[in-house]
Design a protein around this motif. Sequence first.
Motif, short mmCIF file in Angstrom:
data_model
loop_
_atom_site.label_atom_id
_atom_site.label_comp_id
_atom_site.label_asym_id
_atom_site.label_seq_id
_atom_site.Cartn_x
_atom_site.Cartn_y
_atom_site.Cartn_z
N ILE A 16 0.83 -1.22 0.00
CA ILE A 16 0.00 0.00 0.00
C ILE A 16 0.85 1.25 0.00
N GLN A 17 2.05 1.16 0.57
CA GLN A 17 2.92 2.33 0.55
C GLN A 17 3.49 2.56 -0.85
N SER A 51 -4.00 0.91 -4.33
CA SER A 51 -4.53 0.31 -3.10
C SER A 51 -5.84 0.96 -2.69
N ARG A 52 -5.89 2.28 -2.86
CA ARG A 52 -7.16 2.95 -2.56
C ARG A 52 -8.25 2.39 -3.46
N PRO A 102 -0.08 3.45 -3.42
CA PRO A 102 -1.22 3.96 -2.64
C PRO A 102 -2.48 4.17 -3.47
N TRP A 136 -4.51 4.09 7.07
CA TRP A 136 -3.40 4.82 6.48
C TRP A 136 -3.79 5.41 5.13
N LEU A 137 -4.48 4.61 4.33
CA LEU A 137 -4.87 5.07 2.99
C LEU A 137 -5.84 6.24 3.05
#
Lengths: 197, 197
Positions: B98-99, B105-106, B102, B171-172
């Motif tokens: 996800i990093q 992932s979103r 991002p 986090w996202l």
Amino acid sequence: MSPKQQRGAETAERLLDAALQVYAESGEQGVTVSALTKASGVSLGSLYHHFGSVDGLMRVLLLRWLGRLLEELAGGVERARTAKGAVRALVRVYLTFIQEHPDASRLLHSSYADRVGMAQAAQLRDAQEARLSPLTAWVRLHTESGEIAALEAPMVEALVMGPIVATARRWLSGIDDADLDQAARVLPERIWRSISP
Amino acid sequence: MSPKQQRGAETAERLLDAALQVYAESGEQGVTVSALTKASGVSLGSLYHHFGSVDGLMRVLLLRWLGRLLEELAGGVERARTAKGAVRALVRVYLTFIQEHPDASRLLHSSYADRVGMAQAAQLRDAQEARLSPLTAWVRLHTESGEIAALEAPMVEALVMGPIVATARRWLSGIDDADLDQAARVLPERIWRSISP
DNA sequence: TGGATTTCTAGAAAACAGTTCTAGAAATTG
DNA sequence: CAATTTCTAGAACTGTTTTCTAGAAATCCA
């Protein structure tokens, strides 16, 4: 409240009810203006007068149900005597809620929830003042008393709510007939292990 | 592959790239036909020739990224020597993913994921045959060897992936700058406690 | 009381998005 | 090199959301 406002409120209410019903029957795609007006018997003008847009309507519906869920979670936590009891309460309340209100719960876990945005949800939480996020307040409390491990609040929230939400999503999606009773029995013990000191 | 097909493939590719970019910039609402054609420089006709619909395009984009994520998760699990190591790998791979991606992932955690439907995701999993759901295969294996508790597979999946996904979502959404490094350090140990015998 | 004002309801019209359709260009095939 | 396939292109169509104008009903205050 005057008779006219009364009638207006009832109209809005009828739209909200219809929206959930339409959503339950035909999913997110099915929630169209015409479906809403037809299902509620309310005119287009009224819809826009009361809610400004379809998304606005769904936002209100969503926040209302989110409020109820948070309310019940907070209640469950408040009644618990120990941290472990609180975990049990969270599992029980959440899983009971989705069983009693599957349609609303599906809506809560759906994309509309994203659309409303975290900002609004957080806003709702704050509005509940005393009973703000059931979890963060609770985490603060029990961390200090040493009942649960000294972890960051978000981490505890992830460890506690993560498995609960994952279980709920699975059941709501209906991919298998997951046994919620069993989950309600086993999860608290397992979750407790992960956050105890 | 002939030059023409080559060019066609490139056109499709340009659309997929543009779609992720548009989604990243303007969210789900912003992903319109005109935004896509404008951002990609590809014509309406090409879009429909290659993908059939906007949802079709997003479906392909989504499944591609879901495939990559599952691929990496499976790889991480396969390289692990112990069940505990596998949990560590799942946390590390997921949070790293996800990093590094991002926006994708979103998208994966968004409503499009629902729209594509579990059926398709399951289909993708099955298509990966040997490396089907990293988790269920792994659960079966380690339950038998007594390394992890004798729980239903879905329950283990909820206990393991639940906290990871919850952390990722947080986090996202960017509501706070959650410390993923810390999460990566602490979560495996805590998750392990919840599923060990 | 009764005209002014607000609130609500109503649906026609406008704006906009997604999809289909027709046609032409470019390359491949027999 | 004609026929066929594949790709590109954008105009037209369909259906959906939103805006706009107008009328009805209740409230408010001179």
